[in-house]
Design a protein around this motif. Structure first.
Motif, PDB file in Angstrom:
ATOM      1  N   GLN A 124       0.873  -1.186   0.000  1.00 57.57           N
ATOM      2  CA  GLN A 124       0.000   0.000   0.000  1.00 57.57           C
ATOM      3  C   GLN A 124       0.892   1.212   0.000  1.00 57.57           C
ATOM      4  O   GLN A 124       1.680   1.405   0.930  1.00 57.57           O
ATOM      5  CB  GLN A 124      -0.876  -0.003   1.236  1.00 57.57           C
ATOM      6  N   ILE A 125       0.756   2.010  -1.035  1.00 56.22           N
ATOM      7  CA  ILE A 125       1.621   3.177  -1.147  1.00 56.22           C
ATOM      8  C   ILE A 125       0.861   4.420  -0.715  1.00 56.22           C
ATOM      9  O   ILE A 125      -0.299   4.617  -1.075  1.00 56.22           O
ATOM     10  CB  ILE A 125       2.140   3.330  -2.592  1.00 56.22           C
ATOM     11  N   THR A 126       1.556   5.238   0.076  1.00 55.49           N
ATOM     12  CA  THR A 126       1.006   6.520   0.476  1.00 55.49           C
ATOM     13  C   THR A 126       2.097   7.543   0.209  1.00 55.49           C
ATOM     14  O   THR A 126       3.274   7.251   0.392  1.00 55.49           O
ATOM     15  CB  THR A 126       0.605   6.490   1.963  1.00 55.49           C
ATOM     16  N   GLY A 127       1.699   8.711  -0.291  1.00 54.34           N
ATOM     17  CA  GLY A 127       2.696   9.744  -0.593  1.00 54.34           C
ATOM     18  C   GLY A 127       2.828   9.941  -2.080  1.00 54.34           C
ATOM     19  O   GLY A 127       1.856   9.849  -2.817  1.00 54.34           O
ATOM     20  N   ARG A 128       4.057  10.156  -2.527  1.00 57.74           N
ATOM     21  CA  ARG A 128       4.318  10.569  -3.897  1.00 57.74           C
ATOM     22  C   ARG A 128       4.510   9.400  -4.864  1.00 57.74           C
ATOM     23  O   ARG A 128       5.124   8.394  -4.497  1.00 57.74           O
ATOM     24  CB  ARG A 128       5.583  11.441  -3.844  1.00 57.74           C
ATOM     25  N   ASN A 184       1.956  -5.049  -9.430  1.00 56.10           N
ATOM     26  CA  ASN A 184       0.872  -5.189 -10.402  1.00 56.10           C
ATOM     27  C   ASN A 184      -0.414  -4.588  -9.841  1.00 56.10           C
ATOM     28  O   ASN A 184      -0.889  -4.990  -8.772  1.00 56.10           O
ATOM     29  CB  ASN A 184       0.671  -6.674 -10.717  1.00 56.10           C
ATOM     30  N   ALA A 185      -0.948  -3.629 -10.580  1.00 53.50           N
ATOM     31  CA  ALA A 185      -2.258  -3.066 -10.228  1.00 53.50           C
ATOM     32  C   ALA A 185      -3.288  -3.718 -11.155  1.00 53.50           C
ATOM     33  O   ALA A 185      -2.926  -4.370 -12.126  1.00 53.50           O
ATOM     34  CB  ALA A 185      -2.242  -1.557 -10.413  1.00 53.50           C
ATOM     35  N   ILE A 186      -4.554  -3.540 -10.863  1.00 57.50           N
ATOM     36  CA  ILE A 186      -5.598  -4.193 -11.655  1.00 57.50           C
ATOM     37  C   ILE A 186      -5.916  -3.337 -12.886  1.00 57.50           C
ATOM     38  O   ILE A 186      -6.419  -2.216 -12.759  1.00 57.50           O
ATOM     39  CB  ILE A 186      -6.885  -4.404 -10.820  1.00 57.50           C
ATOM     40  N   GLY A 187      -5.660  -3.901 -14.062  1.00 60.17           N
ATOM     41  CA  GLY A 187      -5.885  -3.165 -15.305  1.00 60.17           C
ATOM     42  C   GLY A 187      -7.347  -2.823 -15.489  1.00 60.17           C
ATOM     43  O   GLY A 187      -8.230  -3.635 -15.203  1.00 60.17           O
ATOM     44  N   GLY A 188      -7.600  -1.626 -15.950  1.00 60.04           N
ATOM     45  CA  GLY A 188      -8.963  -1.204 -16.235  1.00 60.04           C
ATOM     46  C   GLY A 188      -9.676  -0.592 -15.043  1.00 60.04           C
ATOM     47  O   GLY A 188     -10.717   0.035 -15.217  1.00 60.04           O
ATOM     48  N   ALA A 189      -9.098  -0.754 -13.833  1.00 62.16           N
ATOM     49  CA  ALA A 189      -9.797  -0.258 -12.637  1.00 62.16           C
ATOM     50  C   ALA A 189      -9.513   1.237 -12.432  1.00 62.16           C
ATOM     51  O   ALA A 189      -9.005   1.674 -11.398  1.00 62.16           O
ATOM     52  CB  ALA A 189      -9.410  -1.081 -11.414  1.00 62.16           C
ATOM     53  N   ALA A 190      -9.873   2.012 -13.435  1.00 62.56           N
ATOM     54  CA  ALA A 190      -9.455   3.412 -13.501  1.00 62.56           C
ATOM     55  C   ALA A 190     -10.130   4.309 -12.466  1.00 62.56           C
ATOM     56  O   ALA A 190      -9.539   5.276 -11.991  1.00 62.56           O
ATOM     57  CB  ALA A 190      -9.728   3.948 -14.893  1.00 62.56           C
ATOM     58  N   GLN A 191     -11.378   3.983 -12.126  1.00 58.61           N
ATOM     59  CA  GLN A 191     -12.074   4.776 -11.103  1.00 58.61           C
ATOM     60  C   GLN A 191     -11.561   4.412  -9.715  1.00 58.61           C
ATOM     61  O   GLN A 191     -11.361   5.267  -8.856  1.00 58.61           O
ATOM     62  CB  GLN A 191     -13.588   4.541 -11.176  1.00 58.61           C
ATOM     63  N   TYR A 192     -11.342   3.148  -9.525  1.00 62.97           N
ATOM     64  CA  TYR A 192     -10.851   2.652  -8.232  1.00 62.97           C
ATOM     65  C   TYR A 192      -9.513   3.325  -7.870  1.00 62.97           C
ATOM     66  O   TYR A 192      -9.334   3.803  -6.758  1.00 62.97           O
ATOM     67  CB  TYR A 192     -10.704   1.129  -8.343  1.00 62.97           C
ATOM     68  N   TYR A 193      -8.611   3.403  -8.839  1.00 66.47           N
ATOM     69  CA  TYR A 193      -7.308   4.018  -8.537  1.00 66.47           C
ATOM     70  C   TYR A 193      -7.390   5.543  -8.497  1.00 66.47           C
ATOM     71  O   TYR A 193      -6.688   6.179  -7.711  1.00 66.47           O
ATOM     72  CB  TYR A 193      -6.231   3.544  -9.514  1.00 66.47           C
ATOM     73  N   ALA A 194      -8.241   6.118  -9.351  1.00 67.47           N
ATOM     74  CA  ALA A 194      -8.386   7.582  -9.328  1.00 67.47           C
ATOM     75  C   ALA A 194      -8.814   8.029  -7.928  1.00 67.47           C
ATOM     76  O   ALA A 194      -8.399   9.077  -7.429  1.00 67.47           O
ATOM     77  CB  ALA A 194      -9.402   8.026 -10.375  1.00 67.47           C
ATOM     78  N   ASP A 195      -9.623   7.208  -7.293  1.00 69.68           N
ATOM     79  CA  ASP A 195     -10.114   7.504  -5.952  1.00 69.68           C
ATOM     80  C   ASP A 195      -8.979   7.501  -4.907  1.00 69.68           C
ATOM     81  O   ASP A 195      -9.091   8.126  -3.858  1.00 69.68           O
ATOM     82  CB  ASP A 195     -11.179   6.453  -5.606  1.00 69.68           C
ATOM     83  N   ARG A 196      -7.919   6.777  -5.177  1.00 71.18           N
ATOM     84  CA  ARG A 196      -6.772   6.704  -4.258  1.00 71.18           C
ATOM     85  C   ARG A 196      -5.815   7.873  -4.455  1.00 71.18           C
ATOM     86  O   ARG A 196      -4.872   8.054  -3.698  1.00 71.18           O
ATOM     87  CB  ARG A 196      -5.980   5.396  -4.478  1.00 71.18           C
ATOM     88  N   ILE A 197      -6.032   8.628  -5.527  1.00 79.00           N
ATOM     89  CA  ILE A 197      -5.143   9.753  -5.823  1.00 79.00           C
ATOM     90  C   ILE A 197      -5.754  10.999  -5.208  1.00 79.00           C
ATOM     91  O   ILE A 197      -6.841  11.424  -5.587  1.00 79.00           O
ATOM     92  CB  ILE A 197      -4.932   9.901  -7.346  1.00 79.00           C
ATOM     93  N   LYS A 198      -5.051  11.544  -4.228  1.00 73.26           N
ATOM     94  CA  LYS A 198      -5.654  12.627  -3.454  1.00 73.26           C
ATOM     95  C   LYS A 198      -5.261  14.006  -3.961  1.00 73.26           C
ATOM     96  O   LYS A 198      -5.847  15.001  -3.580  1.00 73.26           O
ATOM     97  CB  LYS A 198      -5.286  12.471  -1.966  1.00 73.26           C
ATOM     98  N   GLY A 199      -4.235  14.066  -4.797  1.00 71.24           N
ATOM     99  CA  GLY A 199      -3.851  15.379  -5.326  1.00 71.24           C
ATOM    100  C   GLY A 199      -2.859  15.260  -6.465  1.00 71.24           C
ATOM    101  O   GLY A 199      -2.187  14.248  -6.615  1.00 71.24           O
ATOM    102  N   VAL A 245      -0.790  10.046  -3.337  1.00 66.89           N
ATOM    103  CA  VAL A 245      -1.763   8.956  -3.196  1.00 66.89           C
ATOM    104  C   VAL A 245      -1.905   8.532  -1.738  1.00 66.89           C
ATOM    105  O   VAL A 245      -1.038   8.823  -0.903  1.00 66.89           O
ATOM    106  CB  VAL A 245      -1.356   7.725  -4.059  1.00 66.89           C
ATOM    107  N   GLU A 246      -2.991   7.832  -1.477  1.00 64.30           N
ATOM    108  CA  GLU A 246      -3.231   7.319  -0.135  1.00 64.30           C
ATOM    109  C   GLU A 246      -3.744   5.896  -0.262  1.00 64.30           C
ATOM    110  O   GLU A 246      -4.752   5.645  -0.947  1.00 64.30           O
ATOM    111  CB  GLU A 246      -4.320   8.183   0.517  1.00 64.30           C
ATOM    112  N   GLY A 247      -3.050   4.954   0.343  1.00 65.98           N
ATOM    113  CA  GLY A 247      -3.502   3.562   0.329  1.00 65.98           C
ATOM    114  C   GLY A 247      -3.661   2.993  -1.065  1.00 65.98           C
ATOM    115  O   GLY A 247      -4.602   2.253  -1.338  1.00 65.98           O
ATOM    116  N   PHE A 248      -2.745   3.324  -1.947  1.00 62.74           N
ATOM    117  CA  PHE A 248      -2.769   2.817  -3.328  1.00 62.74           C
ATOM    118  C   PHE A 248      -2.249   1.379  -3.294  1.00 62.74           C
ATOM    119  O   PHE A 248      -1.087   1.130  -2.999  1.00 62.74           O
ATOM    120  CB  PHE A 248      -1.878   3.704  -4.200  1.00 62.74           C
TER     121      PHE A 248
END
Ligand SMILES: O=C(O)C[C@H](O)C(=O)O
Ligand code: SF4
Length: 517
Positions: free
Chosen positions: A348-352, A445-460, A480-483
């Protein structure tokens, strides 16, 4: 015809196709989910996918950030002006792009310049046919680049890895189709759908294959031989064990549709069009006088909704059940932290993190980086972005892109700049694996196509470099937070992708013996 109204109808068709997955596709994904045992990586991926489908629907935002090469198939009554229709479609495309329902995806092949509005030589594709009916049938498919790259065309007879000789008969065709699923691995965002065209020449064969993608997932082929072939492929391709995103699992293929046309004596092509799970195709019937939508197509059966809260809980529960270690990372990351990670760990990545895809990787081989990348995370991602009135950027869709394209560059760049982690999808090859081991790096590896799911983890978004490469290819600075992503290649020489490829090739070889005599 009322062209203004027609343009509005085309706009609706585009938005609906990009943001709302068709009912038949939803049903196929739901049944795949039911086949996977809870707690496996495949089940976890499918939870993320269904969560994403719901988020896209609720937010009226792109299911996947790659909204593909928009391809329209239009049938018109004899007296309809096709030139005017094309103009209206172009206007609707430009509008949908400005409204961030489509990513600006039209790139000059020589200069690399992005036109910014999805218009340009050859884009979008609009194909017309005339017919005797009194309404317009307009269909649209948004097929992304990652799955398009996994299309494959066979020229029979040929020798196939694992399967031996494929001759000019139904059994040879069977082998080609089985091979096409194997060679895609997880890189086209499996579980996928394939359209197959038998015969024709190199271009009409692919056209026929793509035409099959307009059939519904559940329809039954009227040709008995082809029906048997489709059923065979559906049953056995799922025994290859490639699974969702190539993580291994029960479901690799969600649909197989085969069409046939004549050929000339010297040629025998089998063309396969691979479509990712984000199978975005929709259609409408239009009144040729008023330009209004009379009816939406692909509407049979119930619409499955994926309860967002429940899906989120399922994602959390299945991550807990995998018994994977969950490790939190914030850049700058040390070599020691990376060496501690093993294939299967959840990170889980948080930060830059910084985005970087095709243009950036090529650029970084012979230029300095615009920022200090030491200890940093690179995300293979080409997002959909919106700029507000104050000039601030927000992320509208941001899933991973296929990493293997960066294979020639990745290892060298990681070593040159001290990058510790790359996130993408589909995995990378031996050159990168060796570099991860030597330098102390990890592939996530992130889940391909899950563009809304990851956009939600991007805080700025707090910066961007190399905008001259266009929105999808620029280097975006993300907070990001909890990516969440899974380690699929580590610094100890392990690669889940290599293992799944090897085991699926062994399974493929089990289908060598003739089936259709
Ligand atoms: O271009 C993208 O964002 C993704 C692409 O569709 C891919 O699957 O690699
Ligand atoms: S990222 Fe995956 S889901 Fe999106 S277009 Fe590419 S292949 Fe399809």
């Amino acid at each position: 015809m009322n062209l203004e109204k027609f343009q509005e109808s085309m706009y609706q068709l585009i938005v609906e196709t990009s943001t709302n997955l068709p009912k038949d596709v939803r049903r196929a994904i739901k049944s795949a989910k039911e086949r996977e045992s809870a707690g496996t990586r495949a089940a976890m991926s499918l939870d993320t996918i269904t969560n994403n489908i719901q988020m896209a629907d609720d937010n009226v935002s792109p299911i996947c950030q790659d909204t593909g090469l928009p391809t329209f198939k239009i049938k018109t009554p004899v007296n309809v002006n096709q030139i005017k229709i094309k103009e209206a479609i172009y206007n609707a495309i430009a509008q949908a792009t400005a409204d961030t329902k489509l990513r600006p995806n039209s790139v000059d092949s020589l200069t690399g310049k992005n036109s910014g509005d999805n218009l340009g030589a050859g884009t979008p594709v609009v194909k017309f046919e005339q017919w005797e009916n009194d309404y317009i049938d307009a269909r649209l498919i948004l097929k992304g680049g990652g799955c398009e790259n996994k299309n494959i065309q066979y020229s029979l007879p040929c020798e196939l890895e694992g399967l031996g000789r494929a001759g000019r008969d139904l059994d040879g065709i069977r082998k080609c189709i089985m091979h096409s699923v194997y060679q895609a691995q997880g890189q086209g965002c499996s579980a996928g759908f394939i359209g197959v065209g038998i015969g024709g020449d190199r271009s009409s064969g692919y056209d026929l294959a793509k035409e099959q993608l307009f059939r519904t997932v559940e329809d039954v082929n009227p040709n008995d031989d082809l029906r048997k072939l489709e059923e065979y492929v559906m049953e056995h391709a799922n025994e290859l064990g490639i699974g969702t995103m190539g993580f291994g699992g029960e479901t690799t293929l969600l649909g197989c549709k085969v069409g046939v046309m004549n050929r000339i004596p010297a040629s025998f092509f089998v063309s396969v069009a691979y479509n990712c799970w984000a199978y975005r195709r929709m259609g409408v019937k239009i009144n040729p006088e008023t330009g209004d939508i009379q009816e939406w197509l692909y509407q049979d059966g119930e619409k499955i909704t994926f309860d967002e809260k429940q899906a989120q809980e399922e994602v959390a529960a299945s991550s807990a059940e995998t018994e994977s270690r969950v490790v939190t990372l914030t850049a700058p990351i040390t070599e020691e932290q990376i060496r501690d990670l093993k294939v299967g760990d959840v990170v889980q990545i948080t930060g830059r993190m910084y985005t970087g895809r095709d243009a950036i990787h090529k650029y970084l081989t012979d230029h300095d980086a615009p920022v200090d990348l030491n200890g940093q995370v690179i995300y293979h991602c080409g997002p959909v972005m919106a700029k507000d009135e104050e000039g601030n950027w927000t992320v509208k869709a941001a899933g991973p892109t296929t990493s293997i394209r960066e294979e020639p560059y990745q290892g060298d760049i990681m070593k040159k700049f001290g990058i510790r982690a790359v996130i993408g999808k589909g995995g990378m090859g031996p050159k990168t694996l060796a570099a991860l081991q030597e330098h102390g790096g990890v592939y996530l590896n992130a889940i391909g196509g899950a563009a809304q799911y990851y956009a939600d983890r991007i805080k700025g978004v707090d910066g961007v470099d190399l905008m001259e490469f266009g929105i999808p290819e620029a280097m975006w600075h993300l907070q990001v937070e909890g990516f969440t992503a899974v380690v699929t290649m580590d610094s100890h020489g392990n690669s889940l992708h290599r293992d799944v490829d090897k085991s699926s090739l062994e399974k493929l070889a089990q289908f060598k013996e003739p089936v259709f005599k």
